[in-house]
Design a protein around this motif. Structure first.
Motif, PDB file in Angstrom:
ATOM      1  N   ASP A 259       0.672  -1.319  -0.024  1.00 49.45           N
ATOM      2  CA  ASP A 259      -0.002  -0.038   0.080  1.00 49.45           C
ATOM      3  C   ASP A 259       0.904   1.269   0.008  1.00 49.45           C
ATOM      4  OD1 ASP A 259      -2.143  -1.678   0.143  1.00 49.45           O
ATOM      5  OD2 ASP A 259      -2.837  -1.322   2.096  1.00 49.45           O
ATOM      6  N   PHE A 260       2.157   1.344  -0.305  1.00 53.73           N
ATOM      7  CA  PHE A 260       2.733   2.499  -0.457  1.00 53.73           C
ATOM      8  C   PHE A 260       2.276   3.362  -1.475  1.00 53.73           C
ATOM      9  CE2 PHE A 260       6.264   5.099  -2.226  1.00 53.73           C
ATOM     10  CZ  PHE A 260       6.824   5.677  -0.808  1.00 53.73           C
ATOM     11  N   GLY A 261       2.223   4.612  -1.332  1.00 52.37           N
ATOM     12  CA  GLY A 261       1.569   5.329  -2.358  1.00 52.37           C
ATOM     13  C   GLY A 261       0.274   6.152  -2.000  1.00 52.37           C
ATOM     14  N   ILE A 262      -0.458   5.932  -0.909  1.00 52.71           N
ATOM     15  CA  ILE A 262      -1.916   6.431  -0.836  1.00 52.71           C
ATOM     16  C   ILE A 262      -1.792   7.741  -0.599  1.00 52.71           C
ATOM     17  CG2 ILE A 262      -3.790   6.370   0.401  1.00 52.71           C
ATOM     18  CD1 ILE A 262      -3.227   3.415   1.263  1.00 52.71           C
ATOM     19  N   THR A 263      -0.953   8.148   0.370  1.00 57.64           N
ATOM     20  CA  THR A 263      -0.447   9.620   0.662  1.00 57.64           C
ATOM     21  C   THR A 263       0.937   9.713   1.013  1.00 57.64           C
ATOM     22  OG1 THR A 263      -0.719   9.597   3.129  1.00 57.64           O
ATOM     23  CG2 THR A 263      -2.787  10.009   1.483  1.00 57.64           C
ATOM     24  N   PRO A 264       1.678  10.932   0.747  1.00 59.45           N
ATOM     25  CA  PRO A 264       3.044  11.104   1.146  1.00 59.45           C
ATOM     26  C   PRO A 264       3.219  10.888   2.629  1.00 59.45           C
ATOM     27  CG  PRO A 264       2.447  12.855  -0.475  1.00 59.45           C
ATOM     28  CD  PRO A 264       1.197  12.147   0.041  1.00 59.45           C
ATOM     29  N   GLU A 265       2.293  11.332   3.430  1.00 56.97           N
ATOM     30  CA  GLU A 265       2.574  11.136   4.862  1.00 56.97           C
ATOM     31  C   GLU A 265       2.411   9.797   5.223  1.00 56.97           C
ATOM     32  OE1 GLU A 265       0.373  13.174   3.511  1.00 56.97           O
ATOM     33  OE2 GLU A 265       1.431  14.889   3.957  1.00 56.97           O
ATOM     34  N   GLN A 266       1.396   9.060   4.930  1.00 61.59           N
ATOM     35  CA  GLN A 266       1.396   7.535   4.951  1.00 61.59           C
ATOM     36  C   GLN A 266       2.556   6.756   4.342  1.00 61.59           C
ATOM     37  OE1 GLN A 266       0.469   5.650   1.869  1.00 61.59           O
ATOM     38  NE2 GLN A 266       0.148   3.601   3.007  1.00 61.59           N
ATOM     39  N   SER A 267       3.186   7.106   3.282  1.00 60.44           N
ATOM     40  CA  SER A 267       4.248   6.399   2.480  1.00 60.44           C
ATOM     41  C   SER A 267       5.391   6.464   3.415  1.00 60.44           C
ATOM     42  CB  SER A 267       4.493   7.059   1.090  1.00 60.44           C
ATOM     43  OG  SER A 267       3.340   6.712   0.274  1.00 60.44           O
ATOM     44  N   ARG A 268       5.630   8.044   3.829  1.00 62.30           N
ATOM     45  CA  ARG A 268       6.856   8.202   4.892  1.00 62.30           C
ATOM     46  C   ARG A 268       6.729   7.310   6.009  1.00 62.30           C
ATOM     47  NH1 ARG A 268       5.460  13.740   3.806  1.00 62.30           N
ATOM     48  NH2 ARG A 268       6.570  14.565   2.144  1.00 62.30           N
ATOM     49  N   ARG A 269       5.425   7.068   6.553  1.00 62.88           N
ATOM     50  CA  ARG A 269       5.379   6.256   7.801  1.00 62.88           C
ATOM     51  C   ARG A 269       5.878   4.745   7.508  1.00 62.88           C
ATOM     52  NH1 ARG A 269       4.575   6.241  13.153  1.00 62.88           N
ATOM     53  NH2 ARG A 269       2.693   4.903  13.751  1.00 62.88           N
ATOM     54  N   ILE A 270       5.775   4.257   6.414  1.00 65.45           N
ATOM     55  CA  ILE A 270       6.388   3.133   5.822  1.00 65.45           C
ATOM     56  C   ILE A 270       7.730   3.080   5.885  1.00 65.45           C
ATOM     57  CG2 ILE A 270       6.413   1.467   4.004  1.00 65.45           C
ATOM     58  CD1 ILE A 270       3.564   2.106   3.235  1.00 65.45           C
ATOM     59  N   LEU A 271       8.220   3.965   5.375  1.00 63.54           N
ATOM     60  CA  LEU A 271       9.621   4.243   5.079  1.00 63.54           C
ATOM     61  C   LEU A 271      10.435   4.427   6.550  1.00 63.54           C
ATOM     62  CD1 LEU A 271      10.185   6.433   1.966  1.00 63.54           C
ATOM     63  CD2 LEU A 271      10.404   3.896   1.994  1.00 63.54           C
ATOM     64  N   GLU A 272       9.856   4.901   7.453  1.00 65.03           N
ATOM     65  CA  GLU A 272      10.283   4.814   8.779  1.00 65.03           C
ATOM     66  C   GLU A 272      10.617   3.359   9.302  1.00 65.03           C
ATOM     67  OE1 GLU A 272       7.704   8.599  10.452  1.00 65.03           O
ATOM     68  OE2 GLU A 272       7.476   6.622  11.324  1.00 65.03           O
ATOM     69  N   CYS A 273      10.174   2.687   8.771  1.00 61.41           N
ATOM     70  CA  CYS A 273      10.392   0.750   9.174  1.00 61.41           C
ATOM     71  C   CYS A 273      11.752   0.178   8.581  1.00 61.41           C
ATOM     72  CB  CYS A 273       9.161   0.116   8.881  1.00 61.41           C
ATOM     73  SG  CYS A 273       7.785   0.546   9.704  1.00 61.41           S
ATOM     74  N   CYS A 274      12.381   1.145   7.599  1.00 63.02           N
ATOM     75  CA  CYS A 274      13.488   0.726   6.765  1.00 63.02           C
ATOM     76  C   CYS A 274      14.890   1.194   7.324  1.00 63.02           C
ATOM     77  CB  CYS A 274      13.278   1.023   5.330  1.00 63.02           C
ATOM     78  SG  CYS A 274      14.472   0.509   4.167  1.00 63.02           S
ATOM     79  N   ASP A 275      15.656   0.493   7.771  1.00 63.03           N
ATOM     80  CA  ASP A 275      17.201   0.860   7.844  1.00 63.03           C
ATOM     81  C   ASP A 275      17.717   1.773   6.839  1.00 63.03           C
ATOM     82  OD1 ASP A 275      17.078  -0.249  10.492  1.00 63.03           O
ATOM     83  OD2 ASP A 275      18.210  -1.811   9.904  1.00 63.03           O
ATOM     84  N   GLY A 276      18.304   2.911   6.869  1.00 71.84           N
ATOM     85  CA  GLY A 276      18.779   3.639   5.571  1.00 71.84           C
ATOM     86  C   GLY A 276      17.887   4.474   5.046  1.00 71.84           C
ATOM     87  N   CYS A 277      16.598   4.450   5.454  1.00 65.36           N
ATOM     88  CA  CYS A 277      15.727   5.696   4.962  1.00 65.36           C
ATOM     89  C   CYS A 277      15.773   6.783   5.842  1.00 65.36           C
ATOM     90  CB  CYS A 277      14.479   5.189   4.738  1.00 65.36           C
ATOM     91  SG  CYS A 277      14.269   4.137   3.304  1.00 65.36           S
ATOM     92  N   PRO A 278      15.559   7.880   5.501  1.00 62.95           N
ATOM     93  CA  PRO A 278      15.576   9.174   6.532  1.00 62.95           C
ATOM     94  C   PRO A 278      14.798   8.967   7.826  1.00 62.95           C
ATOM     95  CG  PRO A 278      15.498  10.057   4.312  1.00 62.95           C
ATOM     96  CD  PRO A 278      15.245   8.280   3.982  1.00 62.95           C
ATOM     97  N   GLY A 279      14.992   8.995   8.728  1.00 56.75           N
ATOM     98  CA  GLY A 279      14.365   8.816  10.036  1.00 56.75           C
ATOM     99  C   GLY A 279      14.048   7.399  10.131  1.00 56.75           C
ATOM    100  N   GLY A 280      14.695   6.335   9.410  1.00 57.83           N
ATOM    101  CA  GLY A 280      14.107   4.981   9.370  1.00 57.83           C
ATOM    102  C   GLY A 280      14.966   4.144  10.145  1.00 57.83           C
ATOM    103  N   ALA A 281      14.457   3.110  10.817  1.00 57.12           N
ATOM    104  CA  ALA A 281      15.180   2.172  11.501  1.00 57.12           C
ATOM    105  C   ALA A 281      13.951   0.931  11.717  1.00 57.12           C
ATOM    106  CB  ALA A 281      15.281   2.586  12.998  1.00 57.12           C
ATOM    107  N   GLY A 282      14.382  -0.041  11.095  1.00 57.38           N
ATOM    108  CA  GLY A 282      13.583  -1.446  11.213  1.00 57.38           C
ATOM    109  C   GLY A 282      13.955  -2.260  10.153  1.00 57.38           C
TER     110      GLY A 282
END
Length: 308
Positions: A9-32
């Motif tokens: 479901d990436f891509g519904i809104t930018p805010e929701q998509s940033r929330r997904i990227l927060e769960c990925c090591d190496g993404c801005p603000g991401g850890a997961g």
């Protein structure tokens, strides 16, 4: 062994998509643990969200999240009238697609689904051309195992000229959940979904074998994400992870764990605010649970333990 920690479901809104990227090591603000996601090509905010993936970590895989049940189509609505209403919004739902697979218009339904699937693949690959040599495909609400949708997906992949790297088969191994002692925590409706998807896969496996595309063993994974759907919490995932890992190693396949960590802020931002069930799922607190699970040190420790 390849472990795929995936977000739909990436891509519904930018805010929701940033929330997904927060769960990925190496993404801005991401850890997961997140290392894979799939993008909704038909989202009205596709390009805004796609920009968030420019400069993504090398280890973050991107796929196409084929959608035929919620929101606007990608093809010209005039080309897919069986799928959409007068506003170009998908109208059939899971049951309609399933019934249509054997209806009087089943051949035409397959043709229109192929057109729409092709348009969605083209939009994502057009934005990320590097994906043409390693196309990854899954389906919104797991509609990809519905016979008409499965056949259309295979045909659209063939027509795209892309090299298929991954096709999700959401048919979970029941034994892993029984051995882990988590079967009693599964909602009854999810057992129904699980049974239906496994029945559909028996039919679709024959279609895949005859397609000329890579086999299930070469282009898919042992899967987890239906029985815990809406609540892939850290505790239950950690309990079932060793049994799933054993199953994946026995089959010599990757293991995919599907999460939905991107909560949509309000109903008005959903792909179709007029569909209550979809709105409830997209805006539900379960998405925060799954977001926190991917970022939790406890789940990371469980993952590292099964990796040896």
């Amino acid at each position: 062994m390849d472990f795929i920690f995936h977000a739909d479901d990436f891509g519904i809104t930018p805010e929701q998509s940033r929330r997904i990227l927060e769960c990925c090591d190496g993404c801005p603000g991401g850890a997961g643990l997140l290392n894979s996601l799939s993008i909704l090509a038909g989202s009205p905010r596709f390009e805004e969200c796609a920009r968030l993936l420019d400069g993504r970590p090398d280890g973050l895989r991107v796929g196409v999240h084929l959608n035929f049940v919620e929101g606007p189509c990608c093809a010209d609505p005039a080309e897919v009238p069986l799928l959409v209403d007068e506003k170009g919004m998908f109208k059939l739902g899971y049951g309609g697609l399933l019934a249509g697979s054997w209806g009087a218009n089943s051949a035409e339904l397959r043709r229109q689904l192929t057109v729409e699937a092709g348009a969605q693949i083209a939009r994502v690959v057009g934005r990320f051309p590097e994906l043409a040599t390693h196309l990854r495909v899954d389906g919104h609400q797991h509609t990809q195992l519905i016979p008409a949708v499965f056949d259309a997906t295979l045909e659209a992949v063939r027509q795209s000229g892309c090299t298929l790297e991954y096709l999700r088969i959401p048919a979970e191994p029941t034994g892993a959940f029984l051995r882990s002692g988590v079967a009693g925590t599964v909602r009854p409706i999810n057992w129904v979904k699980h049974a239906l998807l496994n029945v559909l896969w028996r039919r679709d496996r024959r279609a895949l074998a005859a397609s000329g595309l890579p086999s299930y063993e070469r282009a898919s994974a042992v899967f987890c994400g239906v029985l815990f759907s809406g609540h892939m919490d850290q505790g239950r995932v950690a309990r079932v992870l060793p049994a799933l890992t054993d199953e994946a190693r026995r089959r010599e396949m990757p293991l995919e764990l599907l999460f939905h960590p991107g909560r949509v802020a309000s109903a008005t931002e959903c792909l179709n605010p007029a569909l209550p069930g979809f709105v409830e799922f997209s805006c539900g607190e379960g998405r925060d649970v799954e977001h926190d699970a991917l970022r939790s040190e406890e789940l990371r420790a469980s993952f590292e333990a099964v990796c040896g």
